[in-house]
Design a protein around this motif. Structure first.
Motif, short mmCIF file in Angstrom:
data_model
loop_
_atom_site.label_atom_id
_atom_site.label_comp_id
_atom_site.label_asym_id
_atom_site.label_seq_id
_atom_site.Cartn_x
_atom_site.Cartn_y
_atom_site.Cartn_z
N GLY A 1 1.49 4.38 -2.86
CA GLY A 1 0.98 5.67 -2.35
C GLY A 1 -0.31 5.58 -1.79
N GLN A 2 -0.59 4.55 -1.33
CA GLN A 2 -2.03 4.59 -0.79
C GLN A 2 -1.94 4.59 0.90
OE1 GLN A 2 -3.71 0.85 -1.69
NE2 GLN A 2 -4.29 1.34 -3.64
N THR A 3 -2.97 5.34 1.29
CA THR A 3 -2.80 5.36 2.88
C THR A 3 -4.25 5.21 3.51
OG1 THR A 3 -3.43 7.81 2.75
CG2 THR A 3 -1.00 7.08 2.91
N ASP A 4 -4.36 4.63 4.70
CA ASP A 4 -5.60 4.40 5.36
C ASP A 4 -6.02 5.72 5.62
OD1 ASP A 4 -5.69 1.73 4.65
OD2 ASP A 4 -4.84 1.25 6.58
N LYS B 1 0.83 -1.24 0.00
CA LYS B 1 0.06 0.04 0.10
C LYS B 1 0.92 1.37 0.07
CE LYS B 1 -4.28 -1.49 2.21
NZ LYS B 1 -5.18 -1.43 3.43
N LEU B 2 1.97 1.33 1.04
CA LEU B 2 2.83 2.61 0.96
C LEU B 2 3.48 2.48 -0.18
CD1 LEU B 2 4.07 2.05 4.65
CD2 LEU B 2 2.37 3.58 3.74
N ALA B 3 3.70 1.63 -1.08
CA ALA B 3 4.56 1.75 -2.08
C ALA B 3 4.03 2.11 -3.33
CB ALA B 3 5.28 0.24 -2.68
#
Length: 180
Positions: A177-180, A173-175
């Motif tokens: 570019g997603q964040t919660d 997710k971090l790779a």
């Protein structure tokens, strides 16, 4: 006589939490005939033996066969095995590692020493491992062909595998570019 059970007895003893006489009785509960014979002082002797078994397990887990064998040999000298043949009828003869007059300490120590001696003789001195799970250091017997066992139980294995999966998903997710 179940040799594997005796080896497992040794590992179970390494993993046991024995802080009181009640803990010792609970550990022995599956064998009520031993539980009934617990005496004052047995706990301290079992705790000392347990600590020495732990040293043997640590040497085995570290792959130090000569140290594991030396440790086990010291235990065998200190806690001799006095085998006797027992039977309940003419067709059920079997071997016990200590006679009926043995104390709880003598019996438990003889069973553990015998089981480990047979394990080492059959599978080698480095077949006891320590759990690779976070917050667990339980000992286990690894008789897998390629010595690949890493965890003491399915629970620890599953817990670590789920944690690794969650880390991979979070990293992905971090790779992305997603964040919660």
């Amino acid at each position: 006589m179940d040799i594997a059970a005796y080896a497992q007895t040794a590992v179970d003893l390494v993993n046991a939490r024995l802080g009181s006489d009640d803990d010792l009785r609970a550990y022995l509960a599956p064998r009520s005939w031993l539980t009934e014979r617990v005496r004052a002082g047995d706990l301290a002797e079992i705790q000392e033996f347990r600590a020495r078994l732990g040293e043997m397990a640590d040497a085995s887990a570290a792959g130090d066969g000569p140290a594991a064998v030396a440790s086990l040999n010291e235990l065998l000298v200190k806690h001799p095995i006095r085998p006797v043949i027992s039977g309940h009828d003419e067709s059920s003869w079997h071997l016990h590692v200590h006679d009926k007059t043995g104390s709880v300490v003598e019996t438990v120590c003889a069973e553990a020493c015998f089981g480990l001696a047979m394990l080492v003789a059959e599978h080698g001195p480095t077949r006891i491992g320590r759990c690779a799970a976070t917050d667990c250091d339980n000992a286990f017997i690894d008789t897998s062909v390629n010595r690949s066992r890493r965890f003491c139980s399915t629970r620890c294995s599953t817990r670590m595998n789920v944690a690794a999966l969650r880390r991979r998903k979070q990293a992905a997710k971090l790779a992305a570019g997603q964040t919660d």
